[in-house]
Design an enzyme around this catalytic site. Structure first.
Site, short mmCIF file in Angstrom:
data_model
loop_
_atom_site.label_atom_id
_atom_site.label_comp_id
_atom_site.label_asym_id
_atom_site.label_seq_id
_atom_site.Cartn_x
_atom_site.Cartn_y
_atom_site.Cartn_z
N GLY A 38 0.78 -1.23 0.00
CA GLY A 38 0.00 0.00 0.00
C GLY A 38 0.81 1.28 0.00
N GLU A 48 4.49 -6.12 1.69
CA GLU A 48 4.16 -6.60 0.34
C GLU A 48 3.95 -5.45 -0.63
OE1 GLU A 48 0.45 -8.44 1.34
OE2 GLU A 48 1.40 -10.25 2.09
N PRO A 49 5.00 -4.71 -0.97
CA PRO A 49 4.78 -3.61 -1.92
C PRO A 49 4.58 -4.13 -3.34
CG PRO A 49 7.12 -3.82 -1.38
CD PRO A 49 6.39 -4.84 -0.54
N GLY A 50 3.62 -3.56 -4.03
CA GLY A 50 3.43 -3.86 -5.45
C GLY A 50 3.77 -2.61 -6.24
N ARG A 91 -7.32 3.47 -14.57
CA ARG A 91 -7.21 4.01 -13.21
C ARG A 91 -7.80 5.42 -13.08
NH1 ARG A 91 -3.23 4.97 -10.69
NH2 ARG A 91 -3.98 4.23 -8.69
N TYR A 99 -10.52 5.42 -10.36
CA TYR A 99 -10.12 5.98 -9.05
C TYR A 99 -9.84 7.47 -9.09
CZ TYR A 99 -8.57 1.05 -8.78
OH TYR A 99 -8.47 -0.31 -8.86
N CYS A 145 -15.37 4.31 -26.92
CA CYS A 145 -16.68 4.96 -27.06
C CYS A 145 -17.27 5.25 -25.69
CB CYS A 145 -17.60 4.07 -27.86
SG CYS A 145 -16.95 3.83 -29.50
N GLU A 146 -16.62 6.11 -24.94
CA GLU A 146 -17.07 6.49 -23.59
C GLU A 146 -16.52 7.87 -23.32
OE1 GLU A 146 -17.92 4.46 -20.51
OE2 GLU A 146 -18.08 2.54 -21.57
N TYR A 182 -0.85 -1.67 -11.97
CA TYR A 182 -2.29 -1.67 -12.14
C TYR A 182 -2.77 -1.00 -13.42
CZ TYR A 182 -1.75 -2.90 -7.24
OH TYR A 182 -1.35 -3.50 -6.08
#
Ligand code: LLP
Length: 458
Positions: free
Chosen positions: A272, A315-317, A355, A359, A386-387, A416
């Site tokens: 995190g 646990e860093p990603g 993302r 988010y 198309c958005e 991500y």
């Protein structure tokens, strides 16, 4: 010749443009990002962005292994030999990356059978793998047990029973951690917070479920209870949330000691740790982070009356892979919306970076095919889906002489983005290219329309 562009008013939440739009802030761009002194083009790992685009097509993710390895070393050095650092593969999972991180001594966290297969096929020592997930399928548990995965983080009562069954069948005794929901409200986007009570992960501390999970595991002879796991959320900048989580988990550890006479060996505080996506982001340096986290854990364990501090795992990603990678796009249409901003359309979008839509994430970009000293142009970088929510960067500045065919690079897309990529509108997913010392090689192949058609069996 491009048309002169109107100067659009700056939104209140957007800082003024950087003095030099060609500059690459080292906190945001990968270790080996630079500009070619002659052409001014962006170079990544010594490779010219134009060559990368020509050879591999766009959009393309470009990753700097030296950056990834350096971050692995920083995390390991900062947390020290008496802690474990495990890379959260969900941020980006490919065999090459799992090899780099394990060569640097990290473990690997996986959260599905798919990620587990990638890790095993990359040759990761099963002992160094941890399996997560709130709904691990029976076959995934079986595979983990028979492969000899180092730790399994259990998340529900059903899973404890299932795991015991598979361990029994395989004649194995897996190491188990209990995922605890600490009730911490992490200061991050709602969908990235994972330890408040009203969500799907873990055993609640408040309800006593975590104590009961430990009781059940200890009563089962073929499960080895090792300790506790807590993950409070993602893209977090302050250690306050970790402190509260460590406090609550340490109190549980003390209760376990009181009830069962067992001192937990391991305490996994999850990942995190936030990174800088824009100049407004100011995450703590990893050494400061490690110092305060280790102090917090030691203090909370002592306060809870534990004789010894359990071994800490993190646990860093994002913190490992995020800043190592940029996405290169080719600019297509450019449209001025009167009085508002200029819309710059690129050849990817929400299918390679969801993302921003999901988010409200913020990013930094730069002109990559050349340098420009033209005036800053308030821009919104959008994709070709198309958005209307297909936005890559809501607000940024690009030089006002930007033209179709230019390349732009979006920084810090290592975590991500590819892993959340989709085929929306039947776009093919970009490849991932590793750049080192002037060489480039594809580590994940770009998808083709044939790949998509092959799945459509009619
Ligand atoms: N450990 C566990 C148990 C996790 O659930 C996660 C992330 C991590 C470690 C790694 O967290 P990191 O260090 O990468 O923040 N899709 C969101 C992030 C979701 C994170 C899910 N769990 C995003 O794009 O920001």
């Amino acid at each position: 010749m491009s048309e002169p562009r109107p100067a659009h008013p700056r939104p209140a939440d957007l800082p003024a443009p950087a003095a030099d739009l060609n500059a690459l802030d080292a906190r945001i761009w990968p270790l080996n990002a630079a500009r070619d002194p002659a052409s001014g083009a962006l170079t990544l790992g010594g490779v010219d962005a134009r060559d990368l685009a020509g050879r591999f097509g766009t959009p393309v993710f470009v990753t700097d292994p030296a950056d990834v390895r350096q971050r692995c070393r920083d995390y390991s050095d900062a947390f020290g030999d008496d802690a474990n650092v495990s890379y959260a593969a969900k941020a980006f999972c490919s065999r090459a990356v799992l090899r780099w991180v394990t060569e640097e001594g990290l473990g690997v966290d996986v959260c599905s059978g798919g990620e587990l297969e990638v890790a095993l096929s990359a040759g990761v020592d099963p002992e160094k793998i941890t399996l997560h997930g709130n709904n691990k399928l029976p076959d995934e548990l079986k595979r983990a047990v028979t492969a000899g995965v180092g730790h399994i983080v259990v998340d529900s009562y059903e899973e404890i029973a299932r795991l015991a069954f598979h361990a029994d069948a395989a004649g194995a005794r897996p190491n188990v951690l209990v995922r605890v929901t600490t009730g911490v409200e992490a200061h991050t986007h709602e969908f990235m917070a994972t330890a408040h009570d009203d969500q799907k992960f873990g055993f609640s501390l408040a309800s006593g479920a975590a104590d009961e999970a430990v009781r059940r595991i200890i009563s089962l002879p073929n499960l080895e209870f090792k300790g506790l796991h807590s993950h409070i959320g993602s893209q977090i900048f302050d250690t306050a949330g970790f402190e509260v989580a460590a406090h609550r988990v340490a109190e549980l550890a003390a209760r376990i000691h009181g009830e069962h006479g067992i001192a937990i060996e391991e305490l996994d505080l999850g990942g995190g740790f936030g990174i800088a996506y824009t100049q407004s982001d100011d995450p703590p340096d990893v050494y400061e982070l490690a110092k305060s986290l280790r102090a917090v854990v030691a203090a909370q364990c002592a306060a809870a009356g534990l004789d010894q501090t359990p071994r800490l795992t993190i646990e860093p990603g994002r913190g490992i892979i995020g800043p190592s990678t940029v996405t290169l796009y080719e600019v297509g249409t450019i449209k001025d919306v009167d009085g508002l901003r200029t819309y710059v359309s690129v050849d990817g979008g929400m299918s390679d970076n969801i993302r921003t839509a999901l988010y409200d994430a913020t990013y930094t970009c730069a002109l990559a095919s050349r340098r420009s000293d033209a005036r800053p142009m308030l821009s919104r970088v959008v994709g070709r889906h198309c958005e209307s929510g297909d936005i890559v960067i809501r607000h940024c500045y690009l030089p006002e002489d930007l033209a179709a065919g230019d390349l732009i690079a979006v920084a810090a897309t290592g975590a991500y983005c590819w892993s959340l990529a989709s085929n929306y509108n039947h776009l093919t997913r970009p490849g991932v290219v590793a750049v080192t010392g002037g060489d480039a090689r594809e580590i994940v192949r770009r998808e083709t329309l044939d790949d998509l058609l092959a799945l459509d069996v009619g």
